[in-house]
Enzyme design. Structure first.
Site, PDB file in Angstrom:
ATOM      1  N   TRP A  73      62.986  64.530  97.642  1.00 41.46           N
ATOM      2  CA  TRP A  73      63.060  65.989  97.819  1.00 41.46           C
ATOM      3  C   TRP A  73      64.523  66.396  97.965  1.00 41.46           C
ATOM      4  CZ3 TRP A  73      60.506  70.728  98.524  1.00 41.46           C
ATOM      5  CH2 TRP A  73      59.132  70.720  98.254  1.00 41.46           C
ATOM      6  N   GLU A 131      57.977  61.475 105.097  1.00 50.46           N
ATOM      7  CA  GLU A 131      57.715  60.047 104.843  1.00 50.46           C
ATOM      8  C   GLU A 131      58.796  59.141 105.443  1.00 50.46           C
ATOM      9  OE1 GLU A 131      57.043  62.430 102.227  1.00 50.46           O
ATOM     10  OE2 GLU A 131      55.050  62.209 103.115  1.00 50.46           O
ATOM     11  N   THR A 138      57.752  79.881 104.027  1.00 52.42           N
ATOM     12  CA  THR A 138      56.603  79.609 104.900  1.00 52.42           C
ATOM     13  C   THR A 138      57.047  78.783 106.105  1.00 52.42           C
ATOM     14  OG1 THR A 138      56.029  77.480 103.929  1.00 52.42           O
ATOM     15  CG2 THR A 138      55.189  79.456 102.799  1.00 52.42           C
ATOM     16  N   HIS A 198      56.370  75.920 106.785  1.00 50.63           N
ATOM     17  CA  HIS A 198      56.380  74.498 106.453  1.00 50.63           C
ATOM     18  C   HIS A 198      57.654  73.813 106.949  1.00 50.63           C
ATOM     19  CE1 HIS A 198      53.438  72.226 104.150  1.00 50.63           C
ATOM     20  NE2 HIS A 198      54.394  71.373 103.895  1.00 50.63           N
TER      21      HIS A 198
HETATM   22  C1  DLZ Z   1      56.449  69.931 101.262  1.00 46.19           C
HETATM   23  C2  DLZ Z   1      57.914  69.899 101.509  1.00 46.19           C
HETATM   24  C3  DLZ Z   1      58.655  71.085 101.601  1.00 46.19           C
HETATM   25  C4  DLZ Z   1      58.024  72.430 101.472  1.00 46.19           C
HETATM   26  N1  DLZ Z   1      59.975  71.077 101.777  1.00 46.19           N
HETATM   27  C5  DLZ Z   1      60.611  69.880 101.913  1.00 46.19           C
HETATM   28  C6  DLZ Z   1      62.019  69.842 102.121  1.00 46.19           C
HETATM   29  O1  DLZ Z   1      62.720  70.852 102.153  1.00 46.19           O
HETATM   30  N2  DLZ Z   1      62.593  68.630 102.270  1.00 46.19           N
HETATM   31  C7  DLZ Z   1      61.869  67.456 102.247  1.00 46.19           C
HETATM   32  O2  DLZ Z   1      62.450  66.383 102.420  1.00 46.19           O
HETATM   33  N3  DLZ Z   1      60.532  67.478 102.025  1.00 46.19           N
HETATM   34  C8  DLZ Z   1      59.908  68.641 101.852  1.00 46.19           C
HETATM   35  N4  DLZ Z   1      58.548  68.677 101.626  1.00 46.19           N
HETATM   36  C9  DLZ Z   1      57.828  67.400 101.433  1.00 46.19           C
HETATM   37  C10 DLZ Z   1      57.380  66.717 102.748  1.00 46.19           C
HETATM   38  O3  DLZ Z   1      58.458  66.101 103.422  1.00 46.19           O
HETATM   39  C11 DLZ Z   1      56.338  65.630 102.441  1.00 46.19           C
HETATM   40  O4  DLZ Z   1      56.806  64.820 101.410  1.00 46.19           O
HETATM   41  C12 DLZ Z   1      54.982  66.208 102.038  1.00 46.19           C
HETATM   42  O5  DLZ Z   1      54.531  67.117 103.011  1.00 46.19           O
HETATM   43  C13 DLZ Z   1      53.940  65.078 101.856  1.00 46.19           C
HETATM   44  O6  DLZ Z   1      53.749  64.371 103.073  1.00 46.19           O
END
Ligand code: DLZ
Length: 161
Positions: free
Chosen positions: A28, A64, A92, A94
């Site tokens: 990500w 993770e 959101t 999140h």
């Molecule tokens: C879902 C998600 C969101 C919205 N934003 C990020 C982020 O900005 N940085 C990041 O490292 N991961 C993000 N994730 C993914 C979550 O960390 C995770 O991989 C999912 O919720 C699946 O468990």
């Protein structure tokens, strides 16, 4: 541009030549985590770490990092773990859940494991703020992560000497 020496002292920094360092890095926001990883690895090498003693594993997102870092801690293969991620605020709630979960999870590991876990997770309001800290105006935080790992591995060893 600021540098790591603004925040950390380099005095008496031990050599990392006999240190095995594990790095878990997120997919990500990889435009941010890639340069953070690069600076972390380069700094570890600069301070003597052998390339074959640096283990890099990739995970999907920051949530993770907890599972992956825990596995690495328990593997006995490394002397310290650096968890690298980047969580950027969206529209959101999140962001808050992931940032909080990730922070708490890594803090628990750091407190309860036998080896140090370095918190290399940027939490920013914007992509621009993250870019500033991943090789931009404010330097590259990866350097700090590497130096912190070296310092903390040495700290852990001070109880074995
Ligand atoms: C879902 C998600 C969101 C919205 N934003 C990020 C982020 O900005 N940085 C990041 O490292 N991961 C993000 N994730 C993914 C979550 O960390 C995770 O991989 C999912 O919720 C699946 O468990």
């Amino acid at each position: 541009m600021s540098s790591t020496t603004d925040n950390l002292t380099l005095q008496d920094l031990p050599s990392a030549s006999d240190m095995r360092v594990g790095i878990v890095v997120c997919e990500w926001n990889n435009s941010i985590t890639d340069p953070l990883l690069e600076a972390t690895v380069n700094t570890l090498k600069q301070y003597g770490a052998k390339p074959e003693h640096i283990m890099v594993r990739t995970v999907p997102g920051s949530f993770e990092l907890i599972f992956a870092a825990n596995k690495m801690v328990k593997s006995g293969l490394v002397d310290g773990v650096i968890a690298i991620g980047c969580i950027i605020r969206g529209d959101t709630p999140h962001f808050d859940f992931i940032a909080q979960g990730c922070t708490n999870g890594l803090a628990q590991l750091n407190a309860n494991g036998n080896i140090p876990v370095v918190f290399g997770v940027l939490t920013t309001n914007t992509l621009e703020q993250a870019q500033e800290r991943a090789g931009g105006r404010l330097g590259n935080k990866g350097e700090e992560y590497a130096l912190t790992a070296i310092k903390m591995i040495d700290y852990a060893r001070s109880y074995e000497r």
